[in-house]
Scaffold this active site. Structure first.
Site, mmCIF file in Angstrom:
data_model
loop_
_atom_site.group_PDB
_atom_site.id
_atom_site.type_symbol
_atom_site.label_atom_id
_atom_site.label_comp_id
_atom_site.label_asym_id
_atom_site.label_seq_id
_atom_site.Cartn_x
_atom_site.Cartn_y
_atom_site.Cartn_z
ATOM 1 N N LEU A 232 -2.831 36.502 17.295
ATOM 2 C CA LEU A 232 -1.594 35.667 16.553
ATOM 3 C C LEU A 232 -0.350 35.637 16.240
ATOM 4 O O LEU A 232 0.306 36.492 16.011
ATOM 5 C CB LEU A 232 -2.519 36.511 15.205
ATOM 6 C CG LEU A 232 -2.200 35.838 13.914
ATOM 7 C CD1 LEU A 232 -3.313 34.173 13.174
ATOM 8 C CD2 LEU A 232 -3.043 36.494 12.627
ATOM 9 N N ASP A 233 -0.286 34.376 16.102
ATOM 10 C CA ASP A 233 1.528 34.524 15.826
ATOM 11 C C ASP A 233 1.875 34.601 16.850
ATOM 12 O O ASP A 233 3.572 35.020 16.927
ATOM 13 C CB ASP A 233 1.849 34.626 14.186
ATOM 14 C CG ASP A 233 0.989 33.158 13.167
ATOM 15 O OD1 ASP A 233 0.651 32.698 13.545
ATOM 16 O OD2 ASP A 233 1.088 33.676 12.257
ATOM 17 N N ALA A 234 1.454 35.007 18.384
ATOM 18 C CA ALA A 234 2.427 35.140 19.325
ATOM 19 C C ALA A 234 2.012 34.224 20.646
ATOM 20 O O ALA A 234 2.291 34.884 21.466
ATOM 21 C CB ALA A 234 2.039 36.880 19.199
#
Length: 289
Positions: A232-234
């Protein structure tokens, strides 16, 4: 009479760095009658990886368009351990937009499309809420709502993917889409889902990051656009920007400045993707100028 745009081939590649690789690739193009219109390259010296983007005019190119990849793979890819993608400028990409309740990124994207800034088609806007349907109607774009819950997520995502396949969608832009995509969904569009979020993570997580930033008295706020991965968001970062704030800025000021950044950073990332100027390797990107 309208002038016909040139059809060009666009090669994005990376391989272990080795002497003469630029000459090898450019010789393949020129020997076969191609006129190189753009060439940019980069060497990651720390990891010994060579990256290149080259674009050439297909007018007069000896190898038939549909055979170029076969020739290149046979003659060069295996020999030089090349990872590559070959695209053509005449292949207009089809972009799906996913949105929830916030309109700032959606309006910015659609305004650019309508203004002719991007060579792209938008056949569908998908949402988990009905709020943005009025925006879709303003631009004459089909709008579909999928009410996703934890109980029907698998079923709804399967329906979304079926619709995307039906419409021949090439890539997806999450224009402040407040729904986490499943690993299965993401696996169908590797490095073809673009997201935007504020750059406070992981310092200010949660639903009100600007409020938390205000309480801490931060002096910079920012936005990050990246490809979506199962982390997530990486995912690989495409574009980022920041703006300064002071003690005079209210929470509303932070929200406004943050949204301004979000829409411009997302649009920059989308533009680079449309131009086929992004090369991903592991969890990083090389973004050519």
């Amino acid at each position: 009479m309208e002038k016909k745009e040139k059809d060009t081939a666009i090669l994005l590649m990376n391989c272990p760095d080795q002497p003469g690789i630029i000459a090898v690739i450019t010789d393949f193009i020129t020997v076969n009658g191609g006129n190189i219109m753009y060439l940019d390259q980069y060497v990651d010296k720390a990891n010994g990886i060579f990256y290149m983007r080259v674009e050439w005019d297909l007018d007069g190119f000896i190898i038939p368009k549909e055979k170029i990849s076969d020739y290149f793979n046979t003659l060069y890819a295996k020999r030089y351990e090349l990872m590559y993608s070959l695209k053509f400028s005449s292949q207009k990409q089809r972009m799906a937009i996913f949105v929830s309740k916030m309109s700032h990124c959606l309006y910015d994207i659609l305004a650019r499309v309508v203004a002719g800034e991007w060579d792209v088609e938008v056949p569908i806007i998908i949402s988990n809420h009905p709020d943005m349907e009025k925006v879709a109607r303003q631009f004459g774009i089909r709008y579909e709502v999928f009410h996703i819950t934890k109980d029907n997520k698998e079923q709804m995502e399967a329906a979304e993917m079926a619709l995307l396949r039906e419409l021949n969608v090439d890539f997806i832009v999450l224009a402040r889409y407040m729904q986490v995509l499943s690993s299965d969904f993401i696996s169908h569009y590797p490095h073809h889902i673009i997201n935007i979020h504020h750059s406070f993570l992981p310092a200010f997580v949660g639903a009100k990051p600007y409020h938390a930033a205000y309480d801490r008295g931060v002096k910079l706020i920012g936005a990050t656009s990246h490809y979506v991965t199962t982390d997530l968001d990486a995912g690989p970062i495409i574009e980022q920007d920041i703006t300064r704030i002071t003690h005079k800025d209210t929470i509303d000021d932070l929200v406004k400045k943050g949204r301004d950044l979000e829409k411009i950073v997302l649009s920059r990332a989308v533009e680079k993707h449309i131009q086929r100027k992004i090369l991903t390797y592991n969890n990083k990107t090389v973004v050519f100028s």
